[in-house]
Design an enzyme around this catalytic site. Structure first.
Site, PDB file in Angstrom:
ATOM      1  N   HIS A 197       0.828  -1.205   0.000  1.00  0.00           N
ATOM      2  CA  HIS A 197       0.000   0.000   0.000  1.00  0.00           C
ATOM      3  C   HIS A 197       0.861   1.253   0.000  1.00  0.00           C
ATOM      4  CE1 HIS A 197      -3.585  -2.368   1.840  1.00  0.00           C
ATOM      5  NE2 HIS A 197      -3.518  -2.466   0.541  1.00  0.00           N
ATOM      6  N   GLU A 439      -5.607 -13.730 -17.434  1.00  0.00           N
ATOM      7  CA  GLU A 439      -4.779 -13.575 -16.231  1.00  0.00           C
ATOM      8  C   GLU A 439      -4.354 -14.931 -15.673  1.00  0.00           C
ATOM      9  OE1 GLU A 439      -6.427 -10.179 -13.720  1.00  0.00           O
ATOM     10  OE2 GLU A 439      -8.257 -11.240 -14.233  1.00  0.00           O
ATOM     11  N   ASP A 463      -1.747 -10.392 -12.506  1.00  0.00           N
ATOM     12  CA  ASP A 463      -2.103 -11.735 -12.064  1.00  0.00           C
ATOM     13  C   ASP A 463      -1.457 -12.808 -12.932  1.00  0.00           C
ATOM     14  OD1 ASP A 463      -3.700 -11.662  -9.720  1.00  0.00           O
ATOM     15  OD2 ASP A 463      -5.266 -10.666 -10.875  1.00  0.00           O
ATOM     16  N   CYS A 510      -3.376  -4.486 -19.716  1.00  0.00           N
ATOM     17  CA  CYS A 510      -3.714  -3.497 -18.689  1.00  0.00           C
ATOM     18  C   CYS A 510      -3.015  -3.736 -17.358  1.00  0.00           C
ATOM     19  CB  CYS A 510      -5.229  -3.450 -18.487  1.00  0.00           C
ATOM     20  SG  CYS A 510      -5.902  -5.014 -17.917  1.00  0.00           S
TER      21      CYS A 510
HETATM   22  C1  PEP Z   1      -4.063  -7.616 -13.623  1.00  0.00           C
HETATM   23  O1  PEP Z   1      -4.152  -8.647 -12.955  1.00  0.00           O
HETATM   24  O2  PEP Z   1      -3.108  -7.368 -14.391  1.00  0.00           O
HETATM   25  C2  PEP Z   1      -5.099  -6.583 -13.517  1.00  0.00           C
HETATM   26  C3  PEP Z   1      -5.079  -5.511 -14.271  1.00  0.00           C
HETATM   27  O3  PEP Z   1      -6.048  -6.774 -12.568  1.00  0.00           O
HETATM   28  P1  PEP Z   1      -5.870  -6.357 -11.012  1.00  0.00           P
HETATM   29  O4  PEP Z   1      -4.547  -5.639 -10.868  1.00  0.00           O
HETATM   30  O5  PEP Z   1      -7.055  -5.535 -10.702  1.00  0.00           O
HETATM   31  O6  PEP Z   1      -5.846  -7.697 -10.354  1.00  0.00           O
HETATM   32 MG    MG Z   2      -6.056  -9.123 -11.996  1.00  0.00          MG
END
Ligand code: PEP
Ligand code: MG
Length: 593
Positions: A197, A439, A463, A510
């Protein structure tokens, strides 16, 4: 200057880029001795009241900080303080302590500290990273409450001298929340994970931050300036005059570059040879829409709906959700808005009633798995998104799909949601594009099958890296293994892009790596046409795109795909990046060592 006189270079993990030169400020939290006092019976209610007031004051301080963070655009950081407010409502911190003050007739700080010690002992046995993170939150709040109970003023980073380099064993998120980017030069900690965090808060504020630095003995350097290079994770103690002047120049150049990036908002995200990239933003809060407009983002590539709708700990109604989505969609004025259905479970929103207790939550009932189980809540969300689609270019994204049956089942609920809206004569757009997050390795490997059943795919590397490499993304000790540069991850990305092309559907990326400019050429060379990044990183990534030559990027990707280790890949990316930007200093998002 006292003590050492030689120049010493320490290395750590680069969390937030930037260069700072300033005096070291060792931020210690001395163990204070808490007296044990017997309170006369007739005064016990006054003692309880004193405790209640300490809680109240802590709450209003956190509320104030939260608002401050939100105004500064540090949205994710503000969400962390929501969790702190939640802890303050816990009966364990209110009723239970008050009862104990009465039953033991002891002073409130003593009772409070004793209870905390008991919790800490119990938490120490827990290995789950989520609960360990909660212990950090609890310690953070405890320090604040104790500060109120004791007559001494709690020390805060607000009091650090101007432009100081803060050295701390560990910083808790509210320490960092108090840190003002104009006041604190940089942060250096012994502990700290890349996805902690505190790291999120520092990144959101743009304070250079190097973690995992062994700086014992830094006290010997008091009086001499210290240099922090957050781009590479270096801390230079007692720098020579030569090093100092070199870094003063580098610092100015870096600041000029940042200004230039911000001015490039209106430019198109296209490569030097005219290849157009779709550069969109990941958002969690409505306020980020303004940043997307300021920095010329092409749309929202990932709207993490759970942050928008579930932060209050309850599931909003269809109407409430519709209003939330519609406001964002209308503000984006026809630009695409990819709304991801709730991604809860794992480490996210575990306090929600629909999220159950699990031995291993990251491998358990999270994201689409949970929503398929909670299908009424899922349909409520789908109906709200469908209705919002009437007001703009809305696309739907399912998180953490691991195989075809999940996708088909999700689509069947979408069909039911549509039928119900037709019956109610609600307006919505038919056939909105449906996408899936890739993911999980099983989804990546079978994405040819999945691609036939959806309209686009979005690679979630945060992920994907953890599941592909079997490394918990929050585990500090294993962080040396967590990298998107691993050949296995790169091969998966290549495979997903090829299958997307073969099936004629777009593929975006992303995960956090999309915001690291040193990966930009590689990702474009691998054929990723759309990058979605934290809104604050849009200018930096846009600049990296505009420095890229797509032909060279394709050669780079081919070369890198033939490499055997993540280290070789990282070396090649750094070398390529340095050549491309000809010695310019481009901040990274802390993904490279
Ligand atoms: C990811 O896993 O790359 C993703 C964009 O989702 P989050 O970070 O919300 O798990
Ligand atoms: Mg994710």
């Amino acid at each position: 200057m006292k003590g050492e006189s030689r120049e010493i270079r320490l290395r750590g993990a680069p969390i937030c880029a930037g260069i700072a030169i300033g005096d070291p400020f060792v931020y210690t939290c001395p163990e204070e001795v808490i007296p044990e006092l017997l309170i006369p019976l007739e005064e016990i209610e006054r003692e309880v009241l004193r405790y209640r007031q300490a809680i109240e004051k802590s709450r209003s301080e956190i509320n104030y900080l939260r608002g401050k963070l939100e105004n500064e655009g540090a949205i994710e950081a503000a969400a962390i303080l929501d969790a702190h407010l939640e802890i303050l409502r816990d009966p364990m911190l209110t009723e239970a302590i008050e009862r104990k003050i009465r039953s033991t007739q002891k002073n409130s700080e003593y009772v409070f500290q004793t209870c905390l010690n008991d919790y800490a002992v119990r938490f120490q046995e827990v290995t789950d990273p989520y609960f360990r993170e909660r212990l950090n939150d609890l310690n953070d709040i405890a320090r604040r409450i104790l500060g109120k109970l004791r007559s001494t003023v709690r020390f805060s980073l607000l009091e650090a001298p101007h432009q100081s380099i803060v050295f701390a064993r560990e910083l808790v998120p509210s320490d960092t929340a108090e840190a003002d980017a104009g006041r604190i030069g940089a942060l250096v900690t012994q502990m700290g994970g890349d996805t902690s965090h505190t790291a999120i808060v520092a990144k959101a504020k743009g304070i250079p931050y190097v973690a995992r630095v062994d700086f014992r003995g830094v006290g010997n350097f008091t009086g001499a300036p210290v240099i922090v290079d957050g781009r590479i994770g270096e801390v230079i103690l007692n720098p020579s005059e030569r090093t100092l002047s070199k870094y003063r120049v580098l610092q100015q150049e870096h600041e000029q570059h940042l200004r230039r990036f911000a001015e490039q908002g209106h430019l198109r995200p296209e490569t030097v040879d005219g290849y157009q990239v779709h550069l969109t933003a990941n958002i969690e809060m409505y306020q980020e829409v303004e940043l997307i407009q300021r920095y010329g983002g092409s749309g929202i590539g990932l709207l993490r709906s759970e942050y928008l709708c579930l932060s209050g700990g309850v599931m909003p109604s269809e109407e409430e959700q519709y209003r939330i989505y519609r406001r964002i969609v209308e503000s984006m004025r026809g630009k695409p808005v990819v709304i991801r259905t709730f991604d809860v479970g794992g480490d996210k929103f575990r306090e929600l009633p629909i999220v159950g207790e699990e031995e291993n939550p990251f491998l358990g009932c999270r994201a689409i798995r949970l929503m398929l189980k909670e299908h009424e809540a899922f349909k409520t969300q789908l109906k709200a998104i469908l209705r919002a689609s009437f007001h703009g270019d809305v696309r739907l994204l399912f998180p953490m799909v691991s195989g075809l049956p999940e996708l088909l089942e999700a689509k069947s609920y979408l069909a039911e949601a549509e039928a119900e809206l037709v019956e109610r004569k609600e307006k919505f757009r038919k056939n909105i594009p449906i996408g899936i997050m890739i993911e999980v390795p099983s989804a990546a490997i079978t994405c040819d099958i999945l691609a036939r059943e959806c309209d686009f795919m979005s690679i979630g590397t945060n992920d994907l890296v953890q599941y592909c490499l079997a490394v918990d993304r929050d585990n500090k000790a294993m962080s040396y293994l967590y990298t998107p540069a691993h050949p296995a991850v790169l091969r998966l990305i290549k495979m997903i892009v090829s299958e997307g092309n073969r099936n004629g559907i777009p593929v975006s990326l992303c995960g956090e790596v999309a915001a690291d400019p040193r990966f930009t050429a590689l990702l474009l060379g691998l054929g990723v046409h759309e990058l979605s990044v934290i809104a604050r990183y849009l200018p930096i990534v846009k600049s990296a795109i505009r420095n890229t030559n797509i032909v060279q990027a394709t050669h780079l990707a081919e070369r890198v795909l033939g490499m055997s280790t993540a280290m070789d890949v990282l070396d090649a990316l750094i070398a390529h990046h340095q050549e491309t930007v000809q010695g310019q200093m481009i901040p990274n998002s802390g993904l490279l060592p």
